[in-house]
Scaffold this active site. Structure first.
Site, PDB file in Angstrom:
ATOM      1  N   HIS A 172       0.856  -1.212   0.000  1.00 32.28           N
ATOM      2  CA  HIS A 172       0.000   0.000   0.000  1.00 32.28           C
ATOM      3  C   HIS A 172       0.888   1.257   0.000  1.00 32.28           C
ATOM      4  CE1 HIS A 172      -2.982   2.845   1.590  1.00 32.28           C
ATOM      5  NE2 HIS A 172      -3.910   1.927   1.619  1.00 32.28           N
ATOM      6  N   GLU A 276      -1.009   1.677  -5.167  1.00 37.91           N
ATOM      7  CA  GLU A 276      -0.863   0.438  -4.408  1.00 37.91           C
ATOM      8  C   GLU A 276      -0.838  -0.782  -5.335  1.00 37.91           C
ATOM      9  OE1 GLU A 276      -4.138   0.616  -1.595  1.00 37.91           O
ATOM     10  OE2 GLU A 276      -3.935   2.799  -1.598  1.00 37.91           O
TER      11      GLU A 276
END
Ligand code: TA6
Length: 302
Positions: A172, A276
């Site tokens: 992420h 991400e």
């Protein structure tokens, strides 16, 4: 803390003179600090969480919130949270923390090394009482990060059960930019994405770059494409290449959502964007018994 016995043991077993040392923090977290002519970097044992990567001659590439907590069990805000085994809220309202448990647990150091691409740290996470309480007792996770002129991260999942293992995952990545109003992301043209700000509706990304002018939370599906963040103010591009990933998520919380985040400065939405590297939603991974899968993100700056 300087005299934490865990830190002394880690430096004895895995420290690399002139390249990598382990440090303890007053709050109890332990980090590996990498410093070489090619790059500076930091990865915490909690969550195998990379919080810094700065290649020589560059500004820091990863965004870190000035308000982030560094408290055992609390996710760090910024850098590269490791998301596993679910993305976002757990399905069916089952118990468990947002984005899964991997990012708030302490991983173990398996190895460290230097090589032609930089300094590599390998961390592993095995099932424990907390994961078993959530129903996860037959997996193995290995995170391998190399800090050099590029940042390479591998998240390897091994299915140790006798049945298929279905999971979601993400690296992420929070990227540091000068101004969200003057940044764009290319590579996602023509994809379908889930718009989490609009009832999780599926929408079509046209042939234009992704730009951000409001809260943006898009899960682009069925794409293995390399993405490029164009920062026109700093005159740099951040390339996020990948393998083993069929989803790319673009997120910026914008004004209102940031106000509700105690671990984000009120204006910090302006200087970050998440790109991400994931397998989420329709792209969840189904792993056969005994099989392994590797999610890889390779980040560089031009
Ligand atoms: O990847 C975007 C997202 O799923 C957003 O919906 C937002 O929740 C963000 O992750 C951060 O989640 P966190 O649990 O770290 O606050």
């Amino acid at each position: 803390m300087a005299n934490d016995p865990r830190v002394e043991e880690l430096n004895k077993n895995f420290g690399i003179p002139e390249a990598l040392k382990f440090e303890g923090e007053p709050g109890g977290l332990i980090r590996a600090v990498i410093s070489t002519p090619e790059a500076e970097g930091t990865v915490y044992l909690q969550g195998a969480h990379v919080t810094e990567w700065t290649p020589a001659g560059q500004k820091p590439v990863l965004f870190m919130s000035s308000k982030s907590l560094f408290t055992p069990g609390k996710a760090i805000r910024g850098g590269v949270p490791v998301i596993f085994p679910w993305f976002g809220g757990r399905e069916g309202g089952k118990p468990g923390p947002a984005h899964g448990f991997a990012r708030s647990m302490e991983w173990q150091v398996e190895s460290t090394a230097t090589g032609s691409n930089g300094v590599t740290v390998v961390l592993v996470l095995e099932p424990n009482d907390a994961t078993r309480a959530l129903g996860f007792d037959s997996f193995g996770l290995r995170f391998r990060v190399t800090f050099g002129a590029a940042l390479t991260m591998d998240l390897q999942t091994h299915n140790e059960s006798s049945g298929d293992f279905i999971f979601e995952e993400a690296l992420h990545t929070y990227l540091s930019i000068a101004d969200i109003h003057q940044a764009s992301v290319t590579g996602l043209e023509g994809t379908t994405f889930i718009d989490k700000t609009d009832g999780f509706k599926k929408k079509a990304q046209g042939n234009e770059p992704v730009t951000v002018a409001k809260e943006t939370d898009q899960v682009h599906l069925n794409t293995g494409a390399e993405c490029v963040v164009h920062d026109s103010v700093w005159g740099r591009t951040i390339i996020v290449d990948k393998s083993g990933s069929n989803s790319t998520v673009v997120w910026n919380p914008w004004v209102e959502k940031t106000k509700g985040m105690s671990d984000m400065g009120p204006e910090e939405w302006r200087v970050m964007i998440c790109v991400e590297t994931a397998n989420a939603s329709d792209n969840a991974v189904r792993l056969a018994p005994g099989a392994s899968h590797t999610l890889r993100a390779m980040i560089r700056v031009e």
